[in-house]
Design a protein around this motif. Structure first.
Motif, short mmCIF file in Angstrom:
data_model
loop_
_atom_site.label_atom_id
_atom_site.label_comp_id
_atom_site.label_asym_id
_atom_site.label_seq_id
_atom_site.Cartn_x
_atom_site.Cartn_y
_atom_site.Cartn_z
N ILE A 168 23.62 -7.93 -21.85
CA ILE A 168 24.80 -8.73 -22.15
C ILE A 168 24.40 -9.95 -22.96
O ILE A 168 23.34 -10.55 -22.73
CB ILE A 168 25.58 -9.13 -20.87
N SER A 169 25.24 -10.30 -23.92
CA SER A 169 25.02 -11.46 -24.78
C SER A 169 26.29 -12.30 -24.78
O SER A 169 27.39 -11.74 -24.88
CB SER A 169 24.72 -11.04 -26.22
N ARG A 170 26.15 -13.60 -24.69
CA ARG A 170 27.30 -14.52 -24.69
C ARG A 170 27.51 -15.02 -26.11
O ARG A 170 26.62 -15.62 -26.70
CB ARG A 170 27.02 -15.68 -23.74
N LEU A 171 28.69 -14.73 -26.66
CA LEU A 171 28.99 -15.08 -28.05
C LEU A 171 30.12 -16.10 -28.10
O LEU A 171 31.18 -15.89 -27.50
CB LEU A 171 29.42 -13.83 -28.82
N ALA A 172 29.90 -17.18 -28.84
CA ALA A 172 30.94 -18.19 -29.01
C ALA A 172 31.95 -17.70 -30.05
O ALA A 172 31.57 -17.24 -31.12
CB ALA A 172 30.33 -19.51 -29.46
N LEU A 173 33.21 -17.80 -29.71
CA LEU A 173 34.26 -17.51 -30.68
C LEU A 173 34.54 -18.78 -31.47
O LEU A 173 34.00 -19.86 -31.16
CB LEU A 173 35.52 -17.02 -29.97
N SER A 174 35.36 -18.70 -32.48
CA SER A 174 35.61 -19.82 -33.38
C SER A 174 36.15 -21.06 -32.69
O SER A 174 35.89 -22.17 -33.12
CB SER A 174 36.59 -19.40 -34.48
N ASP A 175 36.90 -20.87 -31.61
CA ASP A 175 37.53 -22.02 -30.94
C ASP A 175 36.72 -22.57 -29.77
O ASP A 175 37.20 -23.41 -29.02
CB ASP A 175 38.93 -21.64 -30.46
N GLY A 176 35.48 -22.11 -29.59
CA GLY A 176 34.64 -22.61 -28.51
C GLY A 176 34.75 -21.82 -27.22
O GLY A 176 34.05 -22.11 -26.27
N ARG A 177 35.63 -20.85 -27.17
CA ARG A 177 35.70 -19.98 -26.00
C ARG A 177 34.65 -18.89 -26.17
O ARG A 177 34.11 -18.70 -27.26
CB ARG A 177 37.09 -19.39 -25.87
N TYR A 178 34.38 -18.15 -25.09
CA TYR A 178 33.28 -17.19 -25.14
C TYR A 178 33.70 -15.77 -24.85
O TYR A 178 34.58 -15.53 -24.03
CB TYR A 178 32.18 -17.60 -24.15
N ALA A 179 33.01 -14.87 -25.52
CA ALA A 179 33.14 -13.44 -25.27
C ALA A 179 31.77 -12.94 -24.85
O ALA A 179 30.75 -13.57 -25.11
CB ALA A 179 33.62 -12.71 -26.52
N ARG A 180 31.77 -11.82 -24.18
CA ARG A 180 30.53 -11.21 -23.70
C ARG A 180 30.39 -9.84 -24.35
O ARG A 180 31.24 -8.97 -24.18
CB ARG A 180 30.57 -11.07 -22.19
N LEU A 181 29.31 -9.65 -25.08
CA LEU A 181 28.99 -8.37 -25.69
C LEU A 181 28.17 -7.57 -24.68
O LEU A 181 27.13 -8.05 -24.21
CB LEU A 181 28.21 -8.57 -26.98
N VAL A 182 28.65 -6.39 -24.32
CA VAL A 182 28.00 -5.55 -23.33
C VAL A 182 27.55 -4.27 -24.03
O VAL A 182 28.37 -3.55 -24.58
CB VAL A 182 28.96 -5.20 -22.16
N ARG A 183 26.25 -4.02 -24.01
CA ARG A 183 25.75 -2.83 -24.70
C ARG A 183 24.62 -2.21 -23.91
O ARG A 183 23.97 -2.86 -23.10
CB ARG A 183 25.33 -3.17 -26.12
N ASP A 184 24.42 -0.93 -24.15
CA ASP A 184 23.29 -0.26 -23.54
C ASP A 184 22.02 -0.82 -24.17
O ASP A 184 21.97 -1.03 -25.38
CB ASP A 184 23.36 1.25 -23.77
N ASP A 185 21.03 -1.09 -23.35
CA ASP A 185 19.79 -1.67 -23.84
C ASP A 185 18.81 -0.56 -24.16
O ASP A 185 18.39 0.19 -23.28
CB ASP A 185 19.20 -2.61 -22.80
#
Length: 190
Positions: A168-185
């Motif tokens: 999982i990776s924490r990604l900042a969106l343009s407005d400062g809120r966050y999304a989580r990218l979930v991928r198979d490692d």
């Protein structure tokens, strides 16, 4: 089945602090917007006090990811077109924002049935354990690390989570809120 979310106190305080700092908003200004005292904001951010249900809903509405800009929509499109199993959720509420076709191969319902809905109710025991340890692992820090963990198989009427290694990776969106990218490692060496 309820629309259970994973807005944990261990996530809420650090997320609120990080959003406020990135948006250059003082505790006093946020307190005025939420109708509470500055000291209450400080105690929430420090994990000393848990917001009541009404304040929790206000904070969740404030912090939930809203990919609205062109760059945010481009991220959603990249995830939606990825050839590998990947999905993007709101970091705070686990609400599904985008998913790749490869991820949906083990889904038993149409994507539309789960889009914009929290996926937390499908979290395996391992996923729930990791969620409770995110702050200890530096997840909420400015340059927080990716988190890699093993999850067991979990079968639900709507989808199946295979036994796999997840990143999982924490990604900042343009407005400062966050999304989580979930991928198979697929990386074997750390």
């Amino acid at each position: 089945m309820t629309e259970e979310t994973a807005v944990l106190q261990s996530s809420l305080g650090p997320s609120l602090r990080r959003w406020r700092v990135l948006n250059r908003l003082k505790q006093e200004a946020l307190a005025a917007d939420l109708g509470v005292s500055q000291s209450r904001i400080s105690r929430w951010e420090g994990g000393v006090l848990e917001p009541d249900e009404a304040d929790r809903r206000k904070i969740t509405r404030l912090l939930q990811a809203r990919p609205e800009t062109a760059s945010d929509r481009a991220l959603l499109e990249l995830v939606s077109c990825a050839s590998t199993p990947v999905h993007l959720v709101c970091d705070l509420t686990h609400r599904l924002l985008a998913v790749s076709p490869a991820r949906t191969r083990l889904w038993h319902v149409p994507v539309a049935d789960l889009m914009d809905k929290p996926l937390w109710r499908f979290a395996s025991h391992s996923i729930r354990e990791v969620e409770h340890k995110l702050e200890d692992k530096g997840w909420f820090e400015p340059l927080g690390p990716d988190i890699v963990y093993q999850t067991e198989r979990a079968d639900f009427a709507e989808l199946t989570i295979p036994q796999s290694r997840i990143r999982i990776s924490r990604l900042a969106l343009s407005d400062g809120r966050y999304a989580r990218l979930v991928r198979d490692d697929t990386v074997t060496a750390e």
